[in-house]
Design an enzyme around this catalytic site. Sequence first.
Site, PDB file in Angstrom:
ATOM      1  N   ASP A  81       0.845  -1.193   0.000  1.00 38.81           N
ATOM      2  CA  ASP A  81       0.000   0.000   0.000  1.00 38.81           C
ATOM      3  C   ASP A  81       0.879   1.242   0.000  1.00 38.81           C
ATOM      4  O   ASP A  81       2.091   1.175   0.257  1.00 38.81           O
ATOM      5  CB  ASP A  81      -0.921   0.009   1.228  1.00 38.81           C
ATOM      6  CG  ASP A  81      -2.080   1.001   1.094  1.00 38.81           C
ATOM      7  OD1 ASP A  81      -2.237   1.599   0.015  1.00 38.81           O
ATOM      8  OD2 ASP A  81      -2.827   1.174   2.080  1.00 38.81           O
ATOM      9  N   LYS A  82       0.224   2.366  -0.260  1.00 40.16           N
ATOM     10  CA  LYS A  82       0.880   3.678  -0.193  1.00 40.16           C
ATOM     11  C   LYS A  82       0.011   4.564   0.670  1.00 40.16           C
ATOM     12  O   LYS A  82      -1.216   4.430   0.653  1.00 40.16           O
ATOM     13  CB  LYS A  82       0.973   4.168  -1.612  1.00 40.16           C
ATOM     14  CG  LYS A  82       1.364   5.516  -2.033  1.00 40.16           C
ATOM     15  CD  LYS A  82       0.716   6.811  -1.919  1.00 40.16           C
ATOM     16  CE  LYS A  82      -0.691   7.104  -2.052  1.00 40.16           C
ATOM     17  NZ  LYS A  82      -1.072   8.501  -2.187  1.00 40.16           N
ATOM     18  N   HIS A  83       0.637   5.447   1.438  1.00 36.33           N
ATOM     19  CA  HIS A  83      -0.152   6.396   2.225  1.00 36.33           C
ATOM     20  C   HIS A  83       0.452   7.780   2.041  1.00 36.33           C
ATOM     21  O   HIS A  83       1.675   7.946   2.112  1.00 36.33           O
ATOM     22  CB  HIS A  83      -0.133   6.023   3.713  1.00 36.33           C
ATOM     23  CG  HIS A  83      -0.868   7.011   4.555  1.00 36.33           C
ATOM     24  ND1 HIS A  83      -2.230   6.973   4.720  1.00 36.33           N
ATOM     25  CD2 HIS A  83      -0.426   8.100   5.250  1.00 36.33           C
ATOM     26  CE1 HIS A  83      -2.607   7.981   5.484  1.00 36.33           C
ATOM     27  NE2 HIS A  83      -1.533   8.677   5.816  1.00 36.33           N
ATOM     28  N   SER A  84      -0.404   8.770   1.817  1.00 38.95           N
ATOM     29  CA  SER A  84       0.080  10.148   1.695  1.00 38.95           C
ATOM     30  C   SER A  84      -0.392  10.932   2.905  1.00 38.95           C
ATOM     31  O   SER A  84      -1.510  10.732   3.386  1.00 38.95           O
ATOM     32  CB  SER A  84      -0.489  10.766   0.418  1.00 38.95           C
ATOM     33  OG  SER A  84      -0.403  12.168   0.490  1.00 38.95           O
ATOM     34  N   THR A 121      -9.442  10.831  -0.147  1.00 41.39           N
ATOM     35  CA  THR A 121      -9.677   9.853  -1.217  1.00 41.39           C
ATOM     36  C   THR A 121     -11.125   9.352  -1.219  1.00 41.39           C
ATOM     37  O   THR A 121     -11.742   9.205  -2.274  1.00 41.39           O
ATOM     38  CB  THR A 121      -8.687   8.675  -1.037  1.00 41.39           C
ATOM     39  OG1 THR A 121      -7.374   9.210  -1.164  1.00 41.39           O
ATOM     40  CG2 THR A 121      -8.878   7.589  -2.068  1.00 41.39           C
ATOM     41  N   ARG A 169      -7.965  14.511  19.593  1.00 40.17           N
ATOM     42  CA  ARG A 169      -6.805  15.315  19.158  1.00 40.17           C
ATOM     43  C   ARG A 169      -7.272  16.503  18.327  1.00 40.17           C
ATOM     44  O   ARG A 169      -6.753  17.615  18.441  1.00 40.17           O
ATOM     45  CB  ARG A 169      -5.842  14.450  18.338  1.00 40.17           C
ATOM     46  CG  ARG A 169      -5.057  13.459  19.183  1.00 40.17           C
ATOM     47  CD  ARG A 169      -4.348  12.456  18.293  1.00 40.17           C
ATOM     48  NE  ARG A 169      -3.407  13.090  17.399  1.00 40.17           N
ATOM     49  CZ  ARG A 169      -3.034  12.585  16.219  1.00 40.17           C
ATOM     50  NH1 ARG A 169      -3.532  11.446  15.793  1.00 40.17           N
ATOM     51  NH2 ARG A 169      -2.173  13.210  15.457  1.00 40.17           N
ATOM     52  N   SER A 184      -0.967   6.994  14.806  1.00 43.39           N
ATOM     53  CA  SER A 184      -2.273   7.013  14.157  1.00 43.39           C
ATOM     54  C   SER A 184      -2.185   6.409  12.751  1.00 43.39           C
ATOM     55  O   SER A 184      -2.972   5.533  12.378  1.00 43.39           O
ATOM     56  CB  SER A 184      -2.756   8.470  14.090  1.00 43.39           C
ATOM     57  OG  SER A 184      -3.863   8.601  13.254  1.00 43.39           O
ATOM     58  N   LYS A 188      -3.090   2.009  11.599  1.00 44.01           N
ATOM     59  CA  LYS A 188      -4.060   1.645  10.561  1.00 44.01           C
ATOM     60  C   LYS A 188      -3.377   0.882   9.437  1.00 44.01           C
ATOM     61  O   LYS A 188      -3.919  -0.094   8.905  1.00 44.01           O
ATOM     62  CB  LYS A 188      -4.735   2.920  10.026  1.00 44.01           C
ATOM     63  CG  LYS A 188      -5.689   3.530  11.056  1.00 44.01           C
ATOM     64  CD  LYS A 188      -6.293   4.824  10.602  1.00 44.01           C
ATOM     65  CE  LYS A 188      -5.314   5.962  10.705  1.00 44.01           C
ATOM     66  NZ  LYS A 188      -5.854   7.292  10.653  1.00 44.01           N
ATOM     67  N   LYS A 189      -2.177   1.298   9.058  1.00 39.53           N
ATOM     68  CA  LYS A 189      -1.486   0.615   7.953  1.00 39.53           C
ATOM     69  C   LYS A 189      -1.038  -0.775   8.394  1.00 39.53           C
ATOM     70  O   LYS A 189      -1.117  -1.725   7.619  1.00 39.53           O
ATOM     71  CB  LYS A 189      -0.294   1.456   7.468  1.00 39.53           C
ATOM     72  CG  LYS A 189      -0.726   2.716   6.768  1.00 39.53           C
ATOM     73  CD  LYS A 189      -1.421   2.408   5.440  1.00 39.53           C
ATOM     74  CE  LYS A 189      -2.596   3.284   5.179  1.00 39.53           C
ATOM     75  NZ  LYS A 189      -3.356   2.957   3.970  1.00 39.53           N
TER      76      LYS A 189
HETATM   77  N1  URA Z   1      -3.613  11.169   9.271  1.00 34.32           N
HETATM   78  C1  URA Z   1      -3.956  10.261  10.209  1.00 34.32           C
HETATM   79  O1  URA Z   1      -4.558   9.233   9.895  1.00 34.32           O
HETATM   80  N2  URA Z   1      -3.611  10.508  11.484  1.00 34.32           N
HETATM   81  C2  URA Z   1      -2.944  11.606  11.862  1.00 34.32           C
HETATM   82  O2  URA Z   1      -2.652  11.759  13.031  1.00 34.32           O
HETATM   83  C3  URA Z   1      -2.596  12.550  10.883  1.00 34.32           C
HETATM   84  C4  URA Z   1      -2.947  12.293   9.585  1.00 34.32           C
END
Ligand code: URA
Length: 437
Positions: A81-84, A121, A169, A184, A188-189
Site C-alpha cells: 500500500d501507499k499512504h500520503s 480519497t 486530538r 495514528s 491503521k497501515k
Molecule cells: N492522518 C492520520 O490518519 N492521522 C494523523 O494523526 C494525521 C494524519
Amino acid sequence: MNLLTLLETKRDGQSLNTLQWQEFIAALTAGQLPDYQVAAFLMAIYFRSLDGAETRDLTLAMRASGDCLEWLPDPARPVVDKHSTGGVGDKVSLPLAPLLAELGFRVPMISGRGLGITGGTLDKLESIPGYCTALDAARIHRQVEDLGCVITGQTERMVPADQRLYALRDVTGTVPSIPLITASILSKKLAEGLAVLVLDVKHGAAAFMRTREQARDLAVSMVRLGQACGVNTRALLTGMDTPLGRCAGNWVEVQESVACLSGQGPADLAALVVECAAHVLVATGRTPELGAARSRARQVLLSGGPLDRWERMLRAQGAEMEIYHSLLASGGLKAEEAVVQAPRSGWVAGCDARLVGEVVRDLGGGRLTRESEVDPRVGVLDLRQAGEPVQRGELLARVRARTPGEAAAAAARLLGAFHLADAPPPPTPLVAEVITG
Ligand code: URA
C-alpha cells in the site's frame, strides 16, 4: 488502570512501559476513560513527546484494538500500500491502486476523508454515484484476492482506538505531534497486514508539515517503526507548495485520475504515480533498480490495463457505470462556472496550494468539521502550473460552484493564488528525498 497515574508520569516527562500502553488503549477502547482525562493525557504527550519504544508500544496497542486483515501467504503477490500525509489535488491513490494491482500486487487500500484544505480519497470516490466505501473485512479480502485492489474506508472494527483518539486530538490542538501522527497512521497501515508500505510525506504551504525538516522527522519516525514492525517501509518527501495536477475538488479529481489512467493526465501526477509504483517494485525486489522500475511502471500505466482494472473496481464496489460514463463524457455534474484570467503576460512562478485548498473547501468541496457534507460538484480545474508561460487575458483556472455568485467570488479569490513573474521559476524536483531507514 489508573489513568491519573499515567498522566502524571507523562506530565513529568517519564516513559511508560508496554503494559501501561496496552492498558491505556484497552480501557480507552472499552469506553472506560473520561474525555477530560484522555484530552489532558494527549496534551502531556504533545509537550513531552514519546521515545521510540513508547511510540511502538502505543502503535501496536492501537492496532490490536480491533480487527486486522490477514492474508494467505503468496510470495508472487505481495500485499502492498501507499499512504500520503495529504495535500491539495493529491489524487495519486486513485490511479495507483489499479496500477499496483496490474503490476501483480494485492492492494487493500484503506483510505480516509478530507479535513480542512486537504482532500480525502473517500470523498473523491463517493462523487461517483453508487460507489461504496463501507466494505466489511470479508468483502475487502474477496475483492483484493479476485481483483487485486480495493479502495475503501476503515471499518467500524478496524483500529477503533484511533477513531476515539483522533476525535479528541482534533478538538484539543494535539494533532501535530510526530509520535501521535506516527501511531495514528501506522496503527491503521499495520492493521492491513502489509509486506511493503510506501509513504508520501508532504511538506510545504498546504501540507501538515510546513518544512522539509519536519517532514523528514515524521518520515524517519514512521519508516523506523514500520521496519521495526516487520513491514518494508520507505518514505518519499515531496513538495506541497503548489497543487498536484490541474484540478482540486472531488469529482474533478476523479476525472483527472481517469485522464491519468488514459495516458492524458498532467505530467506531475503521472510522474508521482509512477514514482510510488516504482518504489513498491524496488522494495518488493521485483525490479531492484529504480530506473528500470520506473520504466516498467510507466509502461504498465500506459498499457490500458490499470484503466480497465479501475473500472472493474468501481463496478465491484457498486458504482453506477452508465451514469459514471455519461458524467465523464459530459464533463461532470452540473455546476456554475467562472474563469480566472491572467492580469498580465509572464510566467506562472507559483500557485499557492493553501489558498487553492481554502477556496475549494469554502465552495463546499472540503470540510470545516468532521460532520460536514462535501459537495462533489464544486472545485477548480485547468489550473496553470508553475513554469508555464501565460499571455494577458489567458485562462489561469476555472471554478465550479453552486451559484454564479459563489463562482465569481471564488474566481476573484483564486486569482490571488497565482504569482506571475518575468521569468520562469527554477524547477523543483518531484521527490526531494527518499528515506529508507
Ligand atoms: N492522518 C492520520 O490518519 N492521522 C494523523 O494523526 C494525521 C494524519
